[in-house]
Motif scaffolding. Structure first.
Motif, PDB file in Angstrom:
ATOM      1  N   LYS A   1      85.140 -18.183 110.711  1.00  0.00           N
ATOM      2  CA  LYS A   1      85.969 -19.036 109.681  1.00  0.00           C
ATOM      3  C   LYS A   1      86.572 -17.971 108.662  1.00  0.00           C
ATOM      4  CE  LYS A   1      85.262 -22.544 106.624  1.00  0.00           C
ATOM      5  NZ  LYS A   1      86.391 -23.260 106.499  1.00  0.00           N
ATOM      6  N   TRP A   2      85.631 -16.819 108.348  1.00  0.00           N
ATOM      7  CA  TRP A   2      86.069 -16.076 107.633  1.00  0.00           C
ATOM      8  C   TRP A   2      86.162 -14.310 107.999  1.00  0.00           C
ATOM      9  CZ3 TRP A   2      82.220 -19.463 106.065  1.00  0.00           C
ATOM     10  CH2 TRP A   2      82.494 -20.435 105.094  1.00  0.00           C
ATOM     11  N   GLY A   3      85.742 -14.311 109.310  1.00  0.00           N
ATOM     12  CA  GLY A   3      85.879 -12.921 110.008  1.00  0.00           C
ATOM     13  C   GLY A   3      85.520 -11.875 109.168  1.00  0.00           C
ATOM     14  N   ASN A   4      84.501 -11.908 108.604  1.00  0.00           N
ATOM     15  CA  ASN A   4      84.054 -10.946 107.629  1.00  0.00           C
ATOM     16  C   ASN A   4      82.760 -10.163 108.398  1.00  0.00           C
ATOM     17  OD1 ASN A   4      82.945  -9.204 105.682  1.00  0.00           O
ATOM     18  ND2 ASN A   4      82.836 -10.653 103.965  1.00  0.00           N
ATOM     19  N   PHE A   5      83.409  -9.226 109.391  1.00  0.00           N
ATOM     20  CA  PHE A   5      82.431  -8.293 109.939  1.00  0.00           C
ATOM     21  C   PHE A   5      81.477  -7.603 109.135  1.00  0.00           C
ATOM     22  CE2 PHE A   5      85.654  -8.563 113.381  1.00  0.00           C
ATOM     23  CZ  PHE A   5      84.519  -8.590 114.406  1.00  0.00           C
ATOM     24  N   ALA A   6      81.888  -7.156 107.839  1.00  0.00           N
ATOM     25  CA  ALA A   6      80.779  -6.344 107.123  1.00  0.00           C
ATOM     26  C   ALA A   6      79.652  -7.043 106.740  1.00  0.00           C
ATOM     27  CB  ALA A   6      81.701  -6.107 105.668  1.00  0.00           C
ATOM     28  N   ILE A   7      79.783  -8.506 106.534  1.00  0.00           N
ATOM     29  CA  ILE A   7      78.733  -9.275 106.234  1.00  0.00           C
ATOM     30  C   ILE A   7      77.917  -9.627 107.543  1.00  0.00           C
ATOM     31  CG2 ILE A   7      77.942 -11.461 105.342  1.00  0.00           C
ATOM     32  CD1 ILE A   7      80.215 -11.426 103.260  1.00  0.00           C
ATOM     33  N   VAL A   8      78.537 -10.137 108.656  1.00  0.00           N
ATOM     34  CA  VAL A   8      77.966 -11.003 109.678  1.00  0.00           C
ATOM     35  C   VAL A   8      77.542  -9.847 110.572  1.00  0.00           C
ATOM     36  CG1 VAL A   8      78.392 -12.408 111.677  1.00  0.00           C
ATOM     37  CG2 VAL A   8      79.459 -12.644 109.577  1.00  0.00           C
ATOM     38  N   LEU A   9      78.304  -8.790 111.071  1.00  0.00           N
ATOM     39  CA  LEU A   9      77.660  -7.948 112.065  1.00  0.00           C
ATOM     40  C   LEU A   9      77.028  -6.807 111.532  1.00  0.00           C
ATOM     41  CD1 LEU A   9      81.186  -7.802 114.045  1.00  0.00           C
ATOM     42  CD2 LEU A   9      79.250  -9.738 114.296  1.00  0.00           C
ATOM     43  N   ALA A  10      75.798  -6.902 112.128  1.00  0.00           N
ATOM     44  CA  ALA A  10      74.643  -5.922 111.705  1.00  0.00           C
ATOM     45  C   ALA A  10      74.662  -4.475 112.291  1.00  0.00           C
ATOM     46  CB  ALA A  10      73.039  -6.452 111.480  1.00  0.00           C
ATOM     47  N   TYR A  11      74.938  -4.573 113.616  1.00  0.00           N
ATOM     48  CA  TYR A  11      74.959  -3.689 114.364  1.00  0.00           C
ATOM     49  C   TYR A  11      76.159  -3.259 114.985  1.00  0.00           C
ATOM     50  CZ  TYR A  11      69.858  -3.180 114.193  1.00  0.00           C
ATOM     51  OH  TYR A  11      68.539  -2.756 113.764  1.00  0.00           O
ATOM     52  N   TRP A  12      77.109  -2.580 114.467  1.00  0.00           N
ATOM     53  CA  TRP A  12      78.493  -2.440 115.043  1.00  0.00           C
ATOM     54  C   TRP A  12      79.171  -3.491 115.221  1.00  0.00           C
ATOM     55  CZ3 TRP A  12      74.279   0.490 117.088  1.00  0.00           C
ATOM     56  CH2 TRP A  12      74.181   1.772 116.746  1.00  0.00           C
ATOM     57  N   ASN A  13      79.759  -3.977 116.381  1.00  0.00           N
ATOM     58  CA  ASN A  13      80.439  -5.309 116.860  1.00  0.00           C
ATOM     59  C   ASN A  13      79.149  -6.194 117.302  1.00  0.00           C
ATOM     60  OD1 ASN A  13      82.358  -4.335 115.531  1.00  0.00           O
ATOM     61  ND2 ASN A  13      83.608  -3.959 117.315  1.00  0.00           N
ATOM     62  N   ARG A  14      78.142  -6.525 116.982  1.00  0.00           N
ATOM     63  CA  ARG A  14      77.168  -7.242 117.406  1.00  0.00           C
ATOM     64  C   ARG A  14      76.169  -8.050 116.276  1.00  0.00           C
ATOM     65  NH1 ARG A  14      73.647  -2.601 120.851  1.00  0.00           N
ATOM     66  NH2 ARG A  14      72.657  -4.618 121.793  1.00  0.00           N
ATOM     67  N   ILE A  15      76.338  -9.413 116.604  1.00  0.00           N
ATOM     68  CA  ILE A  15      75.805 -10.248 115.728  1.00  0.00           C
ATOM     69  C   ILE A  15      74.386 -10.530 116.215  1.00  0.00           C
ATOM     70  CG2 ILE A  15      75.580 -12.892 115.421  1.00  0.00           C
ATOM     71  CD1 ILE A  15      78.564 -13.064 115.997  1.00  0.00           C
ATOM     72  N   SER A  16      73.525 -10.392 115.256  1.00  0.00           N
ATOM     73  CA  SER A  16      72.026 -10.361 115.498  1.00  0.00           C
ATOM     74  C   SER A  16      71.393 -11.263 114.166  1.00  0.00           C
ATOM     75  CB  SER A  16      71.277  -9.129 115.507  1.00  0.00           C
ATOM     76  OG  SER A  16      70.033  -9.106 115.695  1.00  0.00           O
ATOM     77  N   ILE A  17      69.973 -11.427 114.189  1.00  0.00           N
ATOM     78  CA  ILE A  17      69.391 -11.816 113.143  1.00  0.00           C
ATOM     79  C   ILE A  17      69.143 -10.848 112.036  1.00  0.00           C
ATOM     80  CG2 ILE A  17      67.163 -12.917 112.343  1.00  0.00           C
ATOM     81  CD1 ILE A  17      68.556 -14.502 114.462  1.00  0.00           C
ATOM     82  N   PRO A  18      69.504 -11.096 110.664  1.00  0.00           N
ATOM     83  CA  PRO A  18      69.574 -10.225 109.970  1.00  0.00           C
ATOM     84  C   PRO A  18      68.640  -9.219 109.848  1.00  0.00           C
ATOM     85  CG  PRO A  18      70.342 -12.129 108.800  1.00  0.00           C
ATOM     86  CD  PRO A  18      69.796 -12.602 110.245  1.00  0.00           C
ATOM     87  N   GLY A  19      68.645  -7.939 109.935  1.00  0.00           N
ATOM     88  CA  GLY A  19      67.685  -6.816 109.916  1.00  0.00           C
ATOM     89  C   GLY A  19      66.935  -6.922 111.208  1.00  0.00           C
ATOM     90  N   ALA A  20      67.474  -7.431 112.241  1.00  0.00           N
ATOM     91  CA  ALA A  20      66.729  -7.281 113.824  1.00  0.00           C
ATOM     92  C   ALA A  20      67.415  -6.606 114.714  1.00  0.00           C
ATOM     93  CB  ALA A  20      66.443  -8.623 113.988  1.00  0.00           C
ATOM     94  N   ASN A  21      67.047  -5.882 115.583  1.00  0.00           N
ATOM     95  CA  ASN A  21      67.806  -5.141 116.606  1.00  0.00           C
ATOM     96  C   ASN A  21      68.024  -6.338 117.310  1.00  0.00           C
ATOM     97  OD1 ASN A  21      68.137  -3.676 118.896  1.00  0.00           O
ATOM     98  ND2 ASN A  21      66.659  -2.014 118.479  1.00  0.00           N
TER      99      ASN A  21
END
Length: 455
Positions: free
Chosen positions: A181-201
């Protein structure tokens, strides 16, 4: 009378604390005590929570720095042991005789790991590794034998896993929708271009998801064809979340683990598992083609490099090539001398092959980790442990198949075992020890139920 007096004193104490701090404390503290007592009386719930700490710990620390001091892994472990001690006092630890040997092997392995501290070249990491294994891994391996006394206990534990799995999938999907919806990688993608649980590997998250995917493949072969569409839909959602995490190893583990599980335990359903494994592969390919390139680059560019420091200096190598290099280094170290061959380098000793020397570093493969650090002695114990585990689980087969709930545990265990050959060390993979114990305990109570019914 004593209980009433204790309750009254506790209430007065909460009241006084609330007056001197905040009225909200008068509500939070009693609720906290109730939850604490509830968890002590239900160590199964605490066990599943402990299996999740590697995923949620980072979020807790980011949310409140107090969790850097108050380690939730330690807290969960203490609660479990309080529950186990309560069981010991009330009913005793009635572990079946045929299961005690596997527990003794596991404990002896931890003892050998501890002895290796005497000669490890990496004492800081080595000691940390020993303490973590003999505290957390042992807790997660021992607890299922004490809490699974009937098939109902195994099913209940499985429901707890479903609940946690659904939460993880929900969080991953929420972040994916947020990104679309917003395309905000800075907020959503925690590990480079990888979505994860916030703060989790993302690797830890994806392996939890991979277990769920393997369970769904097993459910597909056991349920009615009319239920297949709903299960395939759920499987597709889980595969989507794994791909969003950018983890390649768990995807491979799902396919290999499902096939190996079928060959070992479900030969009468072998072709069905092959069919649904193929469907899973097709679903993975379709998802990769449909997702934005930013989220799939890791899967198409398997040569993506990482900068590491080796004995030869700074290098940029692919993550896959890095694994092979680590395994090669482990093997060369193992056969470099008679002492290394028999005893290994000691706990955490693999890190001494790098310029860090005493750093948390490992070969990302349990077998290579054992041979390089514990040598032939460790390999013998691990092989004995695996052989004994396979024998105990196989004894739970009834007319060539498991019960539904045991089949799911064993399938998840197989996938975790495969995943442990690509990432993590013996502590990162402590969920594997838990699943092994649950599979053994679950199939054992199924076997005992069948014997009682036949008699």
């Amino acid at each position: 009378m004593l209980l009433l007096i204790t309750f009254s004193i506790t209430q007065i104490l909460f009241f006084l604390i609330g007056i001197n701090t905040s009225p909200l404390v008068m509500i939070i503290l009693p609720i906290g005590v109730i939850i604490f007592w509830w968890l002590i009386n239900n160590p199964s719930i605490s066990l599943m929570f402990l299996s999740l700490t590697a995923i949620i710990k980072g979020y807790f620390i980011n949310y409140n720095p107090i969790f850097e001091i108050l380690d939730i892994t330690v807290v969960a472990t203490i609660i479990i042991w309080l529950g186990l001690i309560k069981i010991l006092i009330q009913d005793g630890w009635n572990i079946p005789k045929n299961l005690k040997e596997i527990i003794y092997i596991f404990i002896f392995f931890g003892f050998v790991l501890g002895l290796s501290y005497l000669y490890t070249p990496s004492p800081e990491y080595g000691l940390m590794k020993i303490i973590r294994f003999n505290t957390f891994a042992l807790t997660m391996f021992l607890t299922p034998f004490l809490v699974i006394k009937s098939p109902e206990d195994s099913k209940r534990l499985l429901n707890y896993f479903y609940f946690l799995l659904a939460i993880i999938v929900g969080i991953m999907l929420f972040q994916f929708i947020y990104f679309l919806k917003w395309g905000n990688f800075a907020i959503v993608l925690a590990y480079w271009n990888r979505i994860s649980i916030p703060g989790a590997n993302p690797i830890q998250v994806s392996r939890y998801l991979a277990i769920g995917a393997a369970m769904l493949i097993v459910l597909l072969i056991r349920k009615k064809p009319t239920d297949s569409i709903s299960y395939i839909l759920i499987l597709s959602i889980i595969l989507l979340t794994i791909i969003l995490s950018g983890s390649r190893g768990p995807l491979v583990s799902i396919i290999l683990g499902s096939i190996i599980y079928a060959m070992l335990y479900e030969r009468n359903h072998y072709m069905k598992i092959i069919l649904y494994a193929s469907i899973a592969i097709g679903t993975i390919i379709l998802i990769l083609l449909l997702l934005p390139e930013n989220l799939t680059q890791r899967f198409f560019d398997i040569s993506q490099g990482s900068v590491i420091i080796t004995q030869q200096g700074v290098k940029r190598v692919s993550t896959i090539a890095t694994r092979f290099e680590f395994w090669s280094m482990s093997l060369k170290s193992w056969i470099s001398s008679i002492v290394n061959f028999v005893f290994g380098l000691g706990s955490g000793g693999f890190s001494s092959l790098f310029i860090w020397r005493d750093w948390r570093w490992y070969p990302h493969n349990i077998f290579f980790e054992i041979i390089v650090e514990l040598g032939f002695i460790g390999l013998t114990l691990l092989s004995l442990f695996i052989a004994k585990t396979y024998k105990l689980i196989s004894q739970g087969l009834n007319r060539g198949s498991f019960t539904d709930h045991s089949a799911l545990w064993v399938a998840g265990t197989t996938v975790m075992f495969i995943a442990a050959q690509f990432s993590g060390d013996i502590n990162d993979n402590r969920i594997l020890w838990m699943f092994l114990a649950i599979s053994i305990a679950s199939t054992n109570v199924d076997k005992l139920l069948v014997l009682d019914t036949d008699s």
